[in-house]
Design an enzyme around this catalytic site. Structure first.
Site, short mmCIF file in Angstrom:
data_model
loop_
_atom_site.label_atom_id
_atom_site.label_comp_id
_atom_site.label_asym_id
_atom_site.label_seq_id
_atom_site.Cartn_x
_atom_site.Cartn_y
_atom_site.Cartn_z
N ASN A 106 0.85 -1.19 0.00
CA ASN A 106 0.00 0.00 0.00
C ASN A 106 0.88 1.23 0.00
O ASN A 106 1.97 1.23 0.57
CB ASN A 106 -0.89 0.01 1.26
CG ASN A 106 -1.84 1.22 1.29
OD1 ASN A 106 -2.46 1.56 0.31
ND2 ASN A 106 -1.90 1.88 2.43
N HIS A 108 0.89 5.06 1.33
CA HIS A 108 0.17 5.90 2.28
C HIS A 108 0.82 7.27 2.32
O HIS A 108 2.05 7.36 2.40
CB HIS A 108 0.17 5.25 3.67
CG HIS A 108 -0.56 6.03 4.72
ND1 HIS A 108 -1.94 6.06 4.80
CD2 HIS A 108 -0.10 6.85 5.68
CE1 HIS A 108 -2.28 6.86 5.79
NE2 HIS A 108 -1.20 7.35 6.35
N SER A 135 4.80 6.69 2.40
CA SER A 135 5.37 5.39 2.78
C SER A 135 4.75 4.28 1.95
O SER A 135 3.54 4.26 1.74
CB SER A 135 5.05 5.08 4.26
OG SER A 135 5.45 6.14 5.11
N ASP A 144 -2.93 0.79 7.95
CA ASP A 144 -1.73 1.62 7.74
C ASP A 144 -0.64 1.30 8.77
O ASP A 144 0.16 2.16 9.12
CB ASP A 144 -2.09 3.12 7.85
CG ASP A 144 -3.16 3.52 6.84
OD1 ASP A 144 -3.98 4.38 7.16
OD2 ASP A 144 -3.20 2.92 5.75
#
Ligand code: GRF
Length: 203
Positions: A106, A108, A135, A144
C-alpha cells in the site's frame, strides 16, 4: 510476474506504475486494475493502457465480507504475484488481508507510523511539522500499520497550503511506489513475519 492494482479514484499512482512498466522498470506486468468506484478515472487510465479494468461497486454488496469475497475472486482470477493498493479507499477484512499477506503493498501519504488513517496532509499542517512524506508498506490487519518498505520525505515550508503539500507528497509517491514494486518482484524486498527483509537482511 503479474500485478493487480486496486484503486478508488484518480489513479495517478496507477499511472506511475503503468509508465514504469512501459519503461521496463516495473519488473512485472499489470494484468488488471480493480476499482470499488465504477466512475474512477483510474479505470479509464487502465483501459487506455490496454489493461483489464474491472469495476466492483462496493455499494452493490450487502456487507464488507461479501464485497471482499467478490474482490478476492476477481483478483485471484488474474493469478497475481503482487497486489498493489494505489489509493484504494476501503478498509479490508482480516480474511482478505490474510489471503494476500506478504504480497500486498500500500502507498500511504505520510511518514508512517505518523498520521495513520485519513486527512494526513491537513493533520501534518495543523501540527506544524517541518517534515512530511509518504510510505510504501506491506498491508497487515492493522490499518496503515504494516512494516514499512520505503519512504520519501518532503520539507514542509511555512507557506505550504494543503494542495501544494499534497502535490509535493504525491510527486514522491509516484517515485517510490514503482521502486518498491520492482524490488518486491525481484525478490529483494520481503515481509518476514512482522518485519522487512531487504536483500536477505532483516531490517
Ligand atoms: C494517494 O495520495 C495515496 O497516497 C492516497 O490516496 C491518493 C490516491 O491518489 N491513499 P491516486 O488515485 O493514486 O491519484
Amino acid at each position: 510476474r503479474r500485478i493487480v492494482v486496486l484503486i478508488s479514484g484518480t489513479g495517478s499512482n496507477l499511472q506511475a506504475l503503468i509508465e514504469a512498466q512501459e519503461h521496463d522498470r516495473l519488473g512485472g506486468e499489470i494484468v488488471a486494475v480493480v476499482s470499488n468506484q465504477a466512475d474512477a478515472q483510474g479505470l479509464k487510465r487502465a483501459r487506455d493502457a490496454g489493461i483489464d479494468a474491472v469495476a466492483l461497486p462496493h455499494r452493490e454488496y450487502e456487507s464488507r465480507e461479501t464485497f471482499d469475497g467478490a474482490l478476492i475472486k476477481v483478483i485471484e482470477r488474474h493469478e497475481p504475484d503482487l497486489v498493489v493498493l494505489a489509493g484504494f479507499m476501503r478498509i479490508l477484512t482480516p480474511r482478505f488481508v490474510q489471503r494476500f499477506l506478504g504480497r500486498m503493498l500500500n502507498i500511504h501519504p505520510s511518514l508512517l507510523p505518523a498520521y495513520q488513517g485519513l486527512h494526513t496532509h491537513a493533520r501534518a499542517l495543523e501540527d506544524g511539522v517541518s517534515e512530511h512524506g509518504c510510505s510504501v508498506h506491506f498491508v497487515t490487519e492493522e490499518l496503515d500499520g504494516g512494516p514499512v518498505a520505503l519512504q520519501a520525505a518532503v520539507r514542509v515550508d511555512a507557506d505550504d497550503g494543503l494542495e501544494n503539500l499534497k502535490d509535493k507528497v504525491q510527486a514522491r509517491e509516484h517515485l517510490i511506489l514503482p521502486i518498491a514494486v520492482n524490488w518486491f518482484l525481484e525478490g529483494r524486498l520481503q515481509l518476514t513475519g512482522d518485519h522487512i527483509t531487504m536483500d536477505g537482511i532483516s531490517l
